[in-house]
Scaffold this motif. Structure first.
Motif, mmCIF file in Angstrom:
data_model
loop_
_atom_site.group_PDB
_atom_site.id
_atom_site.type_symbol
_atom_site.label_atom_id
_atom_site.label_comp_id
_atom_site.label_asym_id
_atom_site.label_seq_id
_atom_site.Cartn_x
_atom_site.Cartn_y
_atom_site.Cartn_z
ATOM 1 N N PRO A 4 17.570 86.570 40.707
ATOM 2 C CA PRO A 4 18.067 87.722 41.465
ATOM 3 C C PRO A 4 17.759 89.032 40.770
ATOM 4 O O PRO A 4 17.527 89.060 39.558
ATOM 5 N N GLN A 5 17.769 90.107 41.533
ATOM 6 C CA GLN A 5 17.513 91.420 40.957
ATOM 7 C C GLN A 5 18.688 91.887 40.101
ATOM 8 O O GLN A 5 19.835 91.484 40.315
ATOM 9 N N PHE A 6 18.374 92.728 39.136
ATOM 10 C CA PHE A 6 19.399 93.404 38.335
ATOM 11 C C PHE A 6 19.140 94.902 38.478
ATOM 12 O O PHE A 6 18.204 95.438 37.881
ATOM 13 N N ILE A 7 19.928 95.551 39.296
ATOM 14 C CA ILE A 7 19.722 96.972 39.564
ATOM 15 C C ILE A 7 20.381 97.795 38.461
ATOM 16 O O ILE A 7 21.593 97.777 38.287
ATOM 17 N N MET A 8 19.561 98.478 37.699
ATOM 18 C CA MET A 8 20.059 99.371 36.657
ATOM 19 C C MET A 8 18.966 100.375 36.345
ATOM 20 O O MET A 8 17.999 100.065 35.644
ATOM 21 N N TYR A 9 19.098 101.568 36.926
ATOM 22 C CA TYR A 9 18.105 102.614 36.738
ATOM 23 C C TYR A 9 18.789 103.887 36.250
ATOM 24 O O TYR A 9 19.877 104.236 36.716
ATOM 25 N N TYR A 10 18.139 104.590 35.344
ATOM 26 C CA TYR A 10 18.709 105.810 34.769
ATOM 27 C C TYR A 10 18.216 107.089 35.443
ATOM 28 O O TYR A 10 18.797 108.146 35.248
ATOM 29 N N ARG A 11 17.154 106.999 36.228
ATOM 30 C CA ARG A 11 16.529 108.218 36.735
ATOM 31 C C ARG A 11 16.619 108.362 38.250
ATOM 32 O O ARG A 11 15.905 109.153 38.835
ATOM 33 N N THR A 12 17.487 107.587 38.894
ATOM 34 C CA THR A 12 17.605 107.653 40.351
ATOM 35 C C THR A 12 18.805 108.482 40.812
ATOM 36 O O THR A 12 18.953 108.731 42.007
ATOM 37 N N PHE A 13 19.648 108.918 39.872
ATOM 38 C CA PHE A 13 20.871 109.635 40.228
ATOM 39 C C PHE A 13 20.648 111.135 39.993
ATOM 40 O O PHE A 13 21.191 111.735 39.076
ATOM 41 N N ARG A 14 19.829 111.724 40.848
ATOM 42 C CA ARG A 14 19.451 113.130 40.686
ATOM 43 C C ARG A 14 20.494 114.032 41.326
ATOM 44 O O ARG A 14 20.966 113.778 42.439
ATOM 45 N N LEU A 15 20.814 115.111 40.641
ATOM 46 C CA LEU A 15 21.934 115.956 41.045
ATOM 47 C C LEU A 15 21.793 116.467 42.473
ATOM 48 O O LEU A 15 22.747 116.410 43.260
ATOM 49 N N GLY A 16 20.634 116.975 42.842
ATOM 50 C CA GLY A 16 20.466 117.513 44.188
ATOM 51 C C GLY A 16 20.727 116.473 45.265
ATOM 52 O O GLY A 16 21.403 116.742 46.271
ATOM 53 N N ASP A 17 20.197 115.252 45.055
ATOM 54 C CA ASP A 17 20.411 114.177 46.018
ATOM 55 C C ASP A 17 21.875 113.766 46.055
ATOM 56 O O ASP A 17 22.435 113.471 47.122
ATOM 57 N N VAL A 18 22.511 113.740 44.895
ATOM 58 C CA VAL A 18 23.926 113.361 44.814
ATOM 59 C C VAL A 18 24.795 114.351 45.585
ATOM 60 O O VAL A 18 25.679 113.962 46.363
ATOM 61 N N LEU A 19 24.543 115.644 45.385
ATOM 62 C CA LEU A 19 25.334 116.660 46.089
ATOM 63 C C LEU A 19 25.141 116.557 47.594
ATOM 64 O O LEU A 19 26.091 116.712 48.373
ATOM 65 N N GLU A 20 23.915 116.269 48.015
ATOM 66 C CA GLU A 20 23.650 116.130 49.453
ATOM 67 C C GLU A 20 24.406 114.939 50.037
ATOM 68 O O GLU A 20 25.021 115.040 51.112
ATOM 69 N N ASP A 21 24.400 113.809 49.329
ATOM 70 C CA ASP A 21 25.084 112.624 49.837
ATOM 71 C C ASP A 21 26.603 112.803 49.837
ATOM 72 O O ASP A 21 27.289 112.320 50.748
ATOM 73 N N LEU A 22 27.126 113.476 48.842
ATOM 74 C CA LEU A 22 28.565 113.751 48.830
ATOM 75 C C LEU A 22 28.957 114.628 50.015
ATOM 76 O O LEU A 22 29.983 114.384 50.675
ATOM 77 N N THR A 23 28.163 115.630 50.296
ATOM 78 C CA THR A 23 28.452 116.518 51.422
ATOM 79 C C THR A 23 28.381 115.763 52.742
ATOM 80 O O THR A 23 29.246 115.921 53.615
ATOM 81 N N ARG A 24 27.373 114.911 52.889
ATOM 82 C CA ARG A 24 27.258 114.097 54.104
ATOM 83 C C ARG A 24 28.447 113.168 54.274
ATOM 84 O O ARG A 24 28.855 112.861 55.401
ATOM 85 N N ALA A 25 29.012 112.714 53.167
ATOM 86 C CA ALA A 25 30.157 111.799 53.214
ATOM 87 C C ALA A 25 31.466 112.514 53.529
ATOM 88 O O ALA A 25 32.489 111.853 53.704
ATOM 89 N N GLY A 26 31.439 113.847 53.602
ATOM 90 C CA GLY A 26 32.632 114.593 53.982
ATOM 91 C C GLY A 26 33.334 115.321 52.859
ATOM 92 O O GLY A 26 34.465 115.791 53.038
ATOM 93 N N PHE A 27 32.674 115.453 51.714
ATOM 94 C CA PHE A 27 33.277 116.138 50.573
ATOM 95 C C PHE A 27 32.834 117.596 50.506
ATOM 96 O O PHE A 27 31.701 117.932 50.866
ATOM 97 N N ALA A 28 33.726 118.435 50.016
ATOM 98 C CA ALA A 28 33.363 119.770 49.556
ATOM 99 C C ALA A 28 33.152 119.664 48.047
ATOM 100 O O ALA A 28 34.029 119.165 47.342
ATOM 101 N N VAL A 29 32.008 120.123 47.553
ATOM 102 C CA VAL A 29 31.609 119.815 46.184
ATOM 103 C C VAL A 29 31.438 121.083 45.361
ATOM 104 O O VAL A 29 30.897 122.088 45.841
ATOM 105 N N ARG A 30 31.890 121.010 44.116
ATOM 106 C CA ARG A 30 31.609 122.077 43.162
ATOM 107 C C ARG A 30 31.338 121.442 41.798
ATOM 108 O O ARG A 30 31.703 120.284 41.541
ATOM 109 N N LEU A 31 30.715 122.193 40.916
ATOM 110 C CA LEU A 31 30.369 121.732 39.585
ATOM 111 C C LEU A 31 31.092 122.562 38.544
ATOM 112 O O LEU A 31 31.205 123.787 38.672
ATOM 113 N N THR A 32 31.562 121.891 37.498
ATOM 114 C CA THR A 32 32.227 122.566 36.391
ATOM 115 C C THR A 32 31.557 122.142 35.090
ATOM 116 O O THR A 32 31.378 120.946 34.851
ATOM 117 N N PRO A 33 31.143 123.069 34.236
ATOM 118 C CA PRO A 33 30.520 122.668 32.964
ATOM 119 C C PRO A 33 31.525 121.979 32.047
ATOM 120 O O PRO A 33 32.690 122.399 31.948
#
Length: 267
Positions: free
Chosen positions: A216-245
């Motif tokens: 079976p596959q073992f899904i573990m990737y370090y470079r697929t969680f890109r910030l721009g894509d993440v923010l877009e998916d969170l917004t599509r899911a119904g979240f209001a998103v902000r970033l804090t350092p």
């Protein structure tokens, strides 16, 4: 490997050739002796930043593993904390890390449609501290009603393909009360051409070859969680998103933070 208490090279090889669930069941007893555990400095930085967003009554650790995020939530939530993971082995280690004071089994979590596990409290926890439940479930199909004020996750997103990310975020959204917050740290990408850049690129390439040749596959990737894509998916899911350092984790040479906290609020 890593430390004397950590897994051997052979053990890691067996785990890497297993499914994700089986691999983590095998790794669980030694997981906290590997670099895969979220460092305490990251946990502390997130705790300090999230505390400013509270107060919180109920908290959910998504893909809780051996319970590092549960420890954070117990410092932030007043009534109840739930850890959810699909690896029985990781949940067993988490239960051992937070043993029940009285040893009495708990009933079903009021927010869950499936039976919850025990409700242990960490050693030294006051009697009035938050109750603790463990739930075995796939994060892509969470068994909760909208009952949580706060959800968080550490180090688990590489186990989800980009096509699964929106569904995962939608499941978390559905587990939060209106106004509830989903938080997680995200690190700045390493500079192109740096040692870290080539290390992560090489790891992801090796995993893609492994998954193309082995089941079976073992899904573990370090470079697929890109910030721009993440923010877009969170917004599509119904979240209001902000970033804090996360300033406690330092800054890069150009002055930008090494890590940020994503704060996604259910509207």
């Amino acid at each position: 490997m890593f430390t004397e208490q950590g897994p051997t090279v052979r053990e890691l090889a067996v785990q890497a050739l297993s499914s994700i669930e089986r691999g983590y069941d095998l790794l669980a007893p030694k997981f906290d002796h590997t670099p895969y555990r979220t460092p305490d400095r990251v946990l502390d930085a997130v705790t300090d930043e999230v505390r400013r967003l509270g107060p919180f009554d109920t908290g959910l650790d998504v893909c809780c593993g051996t319970g590092a995020g549960v420890g954070v939530l117990r410092r932030l939530c007043r009534e109840r904390v739930v850890g959810v993971d699909f690896s029985a082995g990781m949940l067993a280690e988490a239960r051992a890390a937070f043993p029940p004071e009285g040893g009495a089994p708990a009933g079903q979590h009021p927010a869950a449609e499936a039976p919850a596990g025990e409700r242990p409290a960490a050693e030294g926890q006051a009697a009035e501290g938050p109750a603790l439940d463990w739930v075995r479930a796939d994060a892509r199909s969470l068994p909760f009603a909208p009952a949580f004020d706060l959800a968080l996750s550490f180090g688990a997103f590489g186990h989800f393909l980009p096509s699964e990310r929106f569904g995962l975020f939608a499941e978390v959204h559905g587990s939060l009360r209106p106004g509830g917050q989903f938080v997680f740290p995200i690190g700045a990408p390493p500079p192109v051409g740096s040692r870290a850049y080539w290390t992560l690129l090489g790891f992801d390439a090796a995993m893609r070859v492994r998954n193309a040749l082995w089941r079976p596959q073992f899904i573990m990737y370090y470079r697929t969680f890109r910030l721009g894509d993440v923010l877009e998916d969170l917004t599509r899911a119904g979240f209001a998103v902000r970033l804090t350092p996360l300033t406690e984790l330092g800054r890069r040479p150009d002055g930008s933070p090494r890590a940020r906290l994503v704060v996604a609020t259910r509207e």
